[in-house]
Design an enzyme around this catalytic site. Structure first.
Site, short mmCIF file in Angstrom:
data_model
loop_
_atom_site.label_atom_id
_atom_site.label_comp_id
_atom_site.label_asym_id
_atom_site.label_seq_id
_atom_site.Cartn_x
_atom_site.Cartn_y
_atom_site.Cartn_z
CB SER A 220 -0.87 0.01 1.27
OG SER A 220 -1.67 1.19 1.33
CE1 TYR B 11 -4.13 -2.15 5.06
CE2 TYR B 11 -3.32 0.09 4.69
CZ TYR B 11 -3.78 -1.12 4.19
OH TYR B 11 -3.88 -1.31 2.83
P1 NAP Z 1 -11.52 -6.23 -0.04
O1 NAP Z 1 -12.36 -5.70 -1.14
O2 NAP Z 1 -12.02 -6.19 1.36
O3 NAP Z 1 -11.10 -7.74 -0.39
C1 NAP Z 1 -10.26 -8.43 0.50
C2 NAP Z 1 -10.05 -9.84 0.01
O4 NAP Z 1 -9.17 -10.51 0.92
C3 NAP Z 1 -11.33 -10.67 -0.02
O5 NAP Z 1 -11.21 -11.65 -1.01
C4 NAP Z 1 -11.33 -11.31 1.36
O6 NAP Z 1 -12.15 -12.47 1.40
C5 NAP Z 1 -9.83 -11.62 1.51
N1 NAP Z 1 -9.39 -11.77 2.91
C6 NAP Z 1 -9.50 -10.89 3.92
N2 NAP Z 1 -8.97 -11.42 5.04
C7 NAP Z 1 -8.53 -12.66 4.71
C8 NAP Z 1 -7.89 -13.71 5.42
N3 NAP Z 1 -7.62 -13.61 6.74
N4 NAP Z 1 -7.58 -14.84 4.75
C9 NAP Z 1 -7.87 -14.97 3.44
N5 NAP Z 1 -8.46 -14.03 2.71
C10 NAP Z 1 -8.79 -12.88 3.35
O7 NAP Z 1 -10.10 -5.48 0.01
P2 NAP Z 1 -9.27 -4.73 -1.16
O8 NAP Z 1 -9.58 -3.29 -1.09
O9 NAP Z 1 -9.40 -5.44 -2.43
O10 NAP Z 1 -7.79 -4.93 -0.59
C11 NAP Z 1 -6.98 -6.02 -1.04
C12 NAP Z 1 -5.54 -5.76 -0.66
O11 NAP Z 1 -5.12 -4.53 -1.22
C13 NAP Z 1 -5.28 -5.65 0.84
O12 NAP Z 1 -4.05 -6.23 1.15
C14 NAP Z 1 -5.25 -4.16 1.06
O13 NAP Z 1 -4.51 -3.80 2.18
C15 NAP Z 1 -4.58 -3.71 -0.21
N6 NAP Z 1 -4.82 -2.30 -0.55
C16 NAP Z 1 -6.06 -1.88 -0.91
C17 NAP Z 1 -6.25 -0.55 -1.24
C18 NAP Z 1 -7.58 -0.01 -1.73
O14 NAP Z 1 -7.66 1.19 -1.97
N7 NAP Z 1 -8.60 -0.81 -1.88
C19 NAP Z 1 -5.18 0.34 -1.18
C20 NAP Z 1 -3.94 -0.12 -0.79
C21 NAP Z 1 -3.76 -1.46 -0.48
P3 NAP Z 1 -12.84 -12.97 2.79
O15 NAP Z 1 -13.32 -11.78 3.52
O16 NAP Z 1 -13.91 -13.91 2.34
O17 NAP Z 1 -11.74 -13.70 3.52
#
Ligand code: NAP
Length: 252
Positions: A138, A152
């Site tokens: 991130s 985080y």
């Molecule tokens: P999201 O929409 O909440 O999706 C998260 C995914 O991870 C889902 O498939 C969820 O499925 C899975 N997950 C969560 N906890 C888990 C666990 N303990 N074991 C296995 N799977 C797990 O989140 P996102 O925004 O796509 O974020 C994905 C990644 O990108 C994260 O690492 C986040 O920190 C990073 N990121 C996101 C952003 C952003 O703007 N969206 C920015 C910077 C970094 P389940 O809940 O069914 O387990």
């Protein structure tokens, strides 16, 4: 121009929604064979059917689950060429109120999780001869800060510390370890932050829009190509210029 990833075996943790689903979709559309993970069985099955991927219900914070995922990849994909360690959570808690459980779940998922995933997939990544590990870090932590995200930010900066030494340890096995650093990407998880958060972030981004999950997927795809074989231990920021302004005036 780039060598195809067709036929490569790709595991994407947290591939059932958001960025992980975007990464998995980009690889699947490029002809790779993809296995996604997540904890929710129904979400996982639905996403897998949509993408044309295999699905294993697994928690990245569990060593046993990681080993189950690796075994399923061996059985269903015949190995692992690419591991996208993407699963992560971003719960908000101010430092003064943060509980030990808040710290444990965030570091357990976001920092311990990728380490366990890499360990579990390592024998197959080595056997690949051109293994790739791509972390979803991130901008928050490695570059920026945001109130509520001390744990985080620590987890995401910690991923880069892990990456740099893992890249050295695994270099002779032909495995590269790199990270994509998303800014604000429109996902189901981010939508949960609310409209005020999204409006504030949009105003702070020079391109004046949030990123898409495909924006991250294409960077993961690039790291997986033959052309990126000599890049390891590096980061690519994908944020529409969000980390650039010195002050709000700079984005007026
Ligand atoms: P999201 O929409 O909440 O999706 C998260 C995914 O991870 C889902 O498939 C969820 O499925 C899975 N997950 C969560 N906890 C888990 C666990 N303990 N074991 C296995 N799977 C797990 O989140 P996102 O925004 O796509 O974020 C994905 C990644 O990108 C994260 O690492 C986040 O920190 C990073 N990121 C996101 C952003 C952003 O703007 N969206 C920015 C910077 C970094 P389940 O809940 O069914 O387990």
């Amino acid at each position: 121009m780039f060598t195809s990833v067709e036929g490569r075996a790709v595991v994407v943790t947290g591939g059932t929604r958001g960025i992980g689903k975007g990464i998995a979709s980009v690889f699947a559309r490029s002809g790779a064979r993809v296995l996604i993970t997540g904890r929710d069985e129904a979400d996982g099955q639905a996403a897998a059917a949509e993408i044309g991927a295999a699905f294993v219900a697994a928690d990245v914070a569990s060593k046993a689950d990681g080993e189950r995922v690796a075994a399923a990849a061996h059985q269903q994909l015949g190995g692992i060429d690419v591991l996208c360690a993407n699963a992560g959570i971003f719960p908000s808690a101010r430092l003064a109120e943060m509980t030990e459980a808040d710290i444990d779940v965030t570091l357990g998922t976001n920092l311990k999780g990728p380490i366990l995933s890499v360990q579990a997939c390592l024998p197959q990544l080595k056997a690949s001869g051109r293994g790739r590990v791509i972390l979803t870090s991130s901008i928050t932590g490695p570059i920026t800060g945001f109130p509520g995200w001390t744990h985080y930010g620590a987890s995401k900066a910690g991923q880069l510390g892990f990456m740099r030494t893992a890249a050295i340890e695994l270099a002779r096995d032909g495995i590269t370890v790199n990270a994509v650093l998303p800014g604000n990407i429109m996902t189901e998880g981010l939508a949960g932050m609310g409209e005020d958060y999204i409006a504030g972030m949009t105003a702070a981004i020079p391109m004046r829009k949030l990123g898409s999950v495909a924006d991250i997927g294409y960077v993961a795809l690039f790291f997986a190509t033959e052309e990126a074989a000599y890049i390891t231990g590096q980061t690519i920021v994908v944020d529409g210029g969000q980390v650039l302004p010195e002050s709000p005036d700079a984005v007026e």
